[in-house]
Design a protein around this motif. Sequence first.
Motif, mmCIF file in Angstrom:
data_model
loop_
_atom_site.group_PDB
_atom_site.id
_atom_site.type_symbol
_atom_site.label_atom_id
_atom_site.label_comp_id
_atom_site.label_asym_id
_atom_site.label_seq_id
_atom_site.Cartn_x
_atom_site.Cartn_y
_atom_site.Cartn_z
ATOM 1 N N HIS A 1 0.854 -1.187 0.000
ATOM 2 C CA HIS A 1 0.000 0.000 0.000
ATOM 3 C C HIS A 1 0.892 1.240 0.000
ATOM 4 C CE1 HIS A 1 -3.260 2.710 0.917
ATOM 5 N NE2 HIS A 1 -2.550 3.194 1.891
ATOM 6 N N ALA A 2 0.743 2.049 -1.017
ATOM 7 C CA ALA A 2 1.490 3.311 -1.090
ATOM 8 C C ALA A 2 0.583 4.446 -0.636
ATOM 9 C CB ALA A 2 1.960 3.566 -2.519
ATOM 10 N N ALA A 3 1.142 5.342 0.127
ATOM 11 C CA ALA A 3 0.363 6.485 0.622
ATOM 12 C C ALA A 3 -0.055 7.386 -0.535
ATOM 13 C CB ALA A 3 1.204 7.281 1.608
ATOM 14 N N LYS A 4 -1.212 8.000 -0.393
ATOM 15 C CA LYS A 4 -1.707 8.953 -1.383
ATOM 16 C C LYS A 4 -1.413 10.368 -0.890
ATOM 17 C CE LYS A 4 -5.545 6.316 -3.248
ATOM 18 N NZ LYS A 4 -6.996 6.339 -3.515
ATOM 19 N N LEU A 5 -0.687 11.115 -1.704
ATOM 20 C CA LEU A 5 -0.401 12.517 -1.410
ATOM 21 C C LEU A 5 -0.807 13.321 -2.636
ATOM 22 C CD1 LEU A 5 3.170 12.149 0.116
ATOM 23 C CD2 LEU A 5 1.041 12.525 1.334
ATOM 24 N N ALA A 6 -1.879 14.073 -2.523
ATOM 25 C CA ALA A 6 -2.399 14.821 -3.671
ATOM 26 C C ALA A 6 -1.375 15.831 -4.170
ATOM 27 C CB ALA A 6 -3.691 15.524 -3.293
ATOM 28 N N TYR A 7 -1.172 15.826 -5.471
ATOM 29 C CA TYR A 7 -0.252 16.752 -6.130
ATOM 30 C C TYR A 7 -0.946 17.238 -7.392
ATOM 31 C CZ TYR A 7 4.002 18.544 -8.312
ATOM 32 O OH TYR A 7 4.948 19.348 -8.900
ATOM 33 N N ASP B 1 -2.176 11.413 -7.183
ATOM 34 C CA ASP B 1 -1.942 11.018 -5.786
ATOM 35 C C ASP B 1 -0.625 10.286 -5.588
ATOM 36 O OD1 ASP B 1 -4.350 12.094 -4.950
ATOM 37 O OD2 ASP B 1 -5.450 10.238 -5.321
ATOM 38 N N TYR B 2 -0.027 9.797 -6.664
ATOM 39 C CA TYR B 2 1.193 8.999 -6.543
ATOM 40 C C TYR B 2 2.392 9.661 -7.203
ATOM 41 C CZ TYR B 2 -2.197 5.612 -5.039
ATOM 42 O OH TYR B 2 -3.206 4.982 -4.364
ATOM 43 N N PHE B 3 2.337 10.955 -7.399
ATOM 44 C CA PHE B 3 3.456 11.697 -7.995
ATOM 45 C C PHE B 3 4.739 11.512 -7.191
ATOM 46 C CE2 PHE B 3 6.067 15.529 -8.194
ATOM 47 C CZ PHE B 3 6.310 15.609 -9.566
ATOM 48 N N TRP B 4 4.625 11.436 -5.897
ATOM 49 C CA TRP B 4 5.803 11.356 -5.033
ATOM 50 C C TRP B 4 6.618 10.095 -5.303
ATOM 51 C CZ3 TRP B 4 6.578 7.463 -1.437
ATOM 52 C CH2 TRP B 4 5.482 6.667 -1.144
ATOM 53 N N LEU B 5 6.021 9.059 -5.886
ATOM 54 C CA LEU B 5 6.775 7.837 -6.182
ATOM 55 C C LEU B 5 7.785 8.038 -7.304
ATOM 56 C CD1 LEU B 5 3.970 5.155 -5.941
ATOM 57 C CD2 LEU B 5 5.988 5.345 -4.485
ATOM 58 N N ARG B 6 7.481 8.916 -8.248
ATOM 59 C CA ARG B 6 8.399 9.133 -9.369
ATOM 60 C C ARG B 6 9.081 10.497 -9.324
ATOM 61 N NH1 ARG B 6 3.334 9.507 -11.675
ATOM 62 N NH2 ARG B 6 2.905 11.516 -12.592
ATOM 63 N N ASP B 7 8.929 11.203 -8.238
ATOM 64 C CA ASP B 7 9.526 12.527 -8.065
ATOM 65 C C ASP B 7 11.021 12.371 -7.790
ATOM 66 O OD1 ASP B 7 10.100 15.150 -7.567
ATOM 67 O OD2 ASP B 7 9.126 15.182 -5.615
ATOM 68 N N ARG B 8 11.818 12.371 -8.830
ATOM 69 C CA ARG B 8 13.255 12.116 -8.696
ATOM 70 C C ARG B 8 14.018 13.276 -8.051
ATOM 71 N NH1 ARG B 8 14.046 7.444 -11.444
ATOM 72 N NH2 ARG B 8 12.626 7.037 -13.151
ATOM 73 N N LEU B 9 13.470 14.460 -8.094
ATOM 74 C CA LEU B 9 14.167 15.612 -7.521
ATOM 75 C C LEU B 9 13.894 15.784 -6.031
ATOM 76 C CD1 LEU B 9 13.598 18.193 -10.381
ATOM 77 C CD2 LEU B 9 15.619 16.788 -9.940
ATOM 78 N N PRO C 1 11.836 4.145 -1.487
ATOM 79 C CA PRO C 1 12.520 2.845 -1.571
ATOM 80 C C PRO C 1 11.768 1.724 -0.852
ATOM 81 C CG PRO C 1 14.078 4.572 -1.016
ATOM 82 C CD PRO C 1 12.700 5.176 -0.934
ATOM 83 N N GLN C 2 11.179 2.006 0.292
ATOM 84 C CA GLN C 2 10.446 0.975 1.027
ATOM 85 C C GLN C 2 9.241 0.488 0.228
ATOM 86 O OE1 GLN C 2 11.320 -0.625 3.734
ATOM 87 N NE2 GLN C 2 9.530 -1.905 3.536
ATOM 88 N N VAL C 3 8.524 1.402 -0.397
ATOM 89 C CA VAL C 3 7.360 1.021 -1.208
ATOM 90 C C VAL C 3 7.813 0.172 -2.388
ATOM 91 C CG1 VAL C 3 5.540 1.901 -2.717
ATOM 92 C CG2 VAL C 3 5.953 2.977 -0.511
ATOM 93 N N MET C 4 8.897 0.559 -3.042
ATOM 94 C CA MET C 4 9.382 -0.184 -4.203
ATOM 95 C C MET C 4 9.838 -1.596 -3.814
ATOM 96 S SD MET C 4 8.817 1.703 -6.686
ATOM 97 C CE MET C 4 8.536 3.377 -7.112
ATOM 98 N N PHE C 5 10.580 -1.718 -2.722
ATOM 99 C CA PHE C 5 11.044 -3.042 -2.294
ATOM 100 C C PHE C 5 9.881 -3.929 -1.869
ATOM 101 C CE2 PHE C 5 15.187 -0.800 -1.287
ATOM 102 C CZ PHE C 5 15.815 -1.279 -2.419
#
Length: 60
Positions: free
Chosen positions: A5-11, A23-31, A41-45
């Motif tokens: 379960h990944a947290a939802k953070l509205a963006y 809601d899942y922008f933070w997962l691919r936010d490389r900056l 990393p925890q969500v990905m693993f």
Amino acid sequence: MQPPHAAKLAYQIEIHGDTIVDDYFWLRDRLGVRLRIRDRPQVMFTNQAYSEQNLMARSR
């Protein structure tokens, strides 16, 4: 094992005059614009471990 379960953070992103809420922008936010970068990393693993376990169970 339960599905990850990944947290939802509205963006909000505005593209060509349309506003999109991701809601899942933070997962691919490389900056690291969002402060939740430490959770990525925890969500990905967890997602990878869940997928591998389910694929191994189905291939038997």
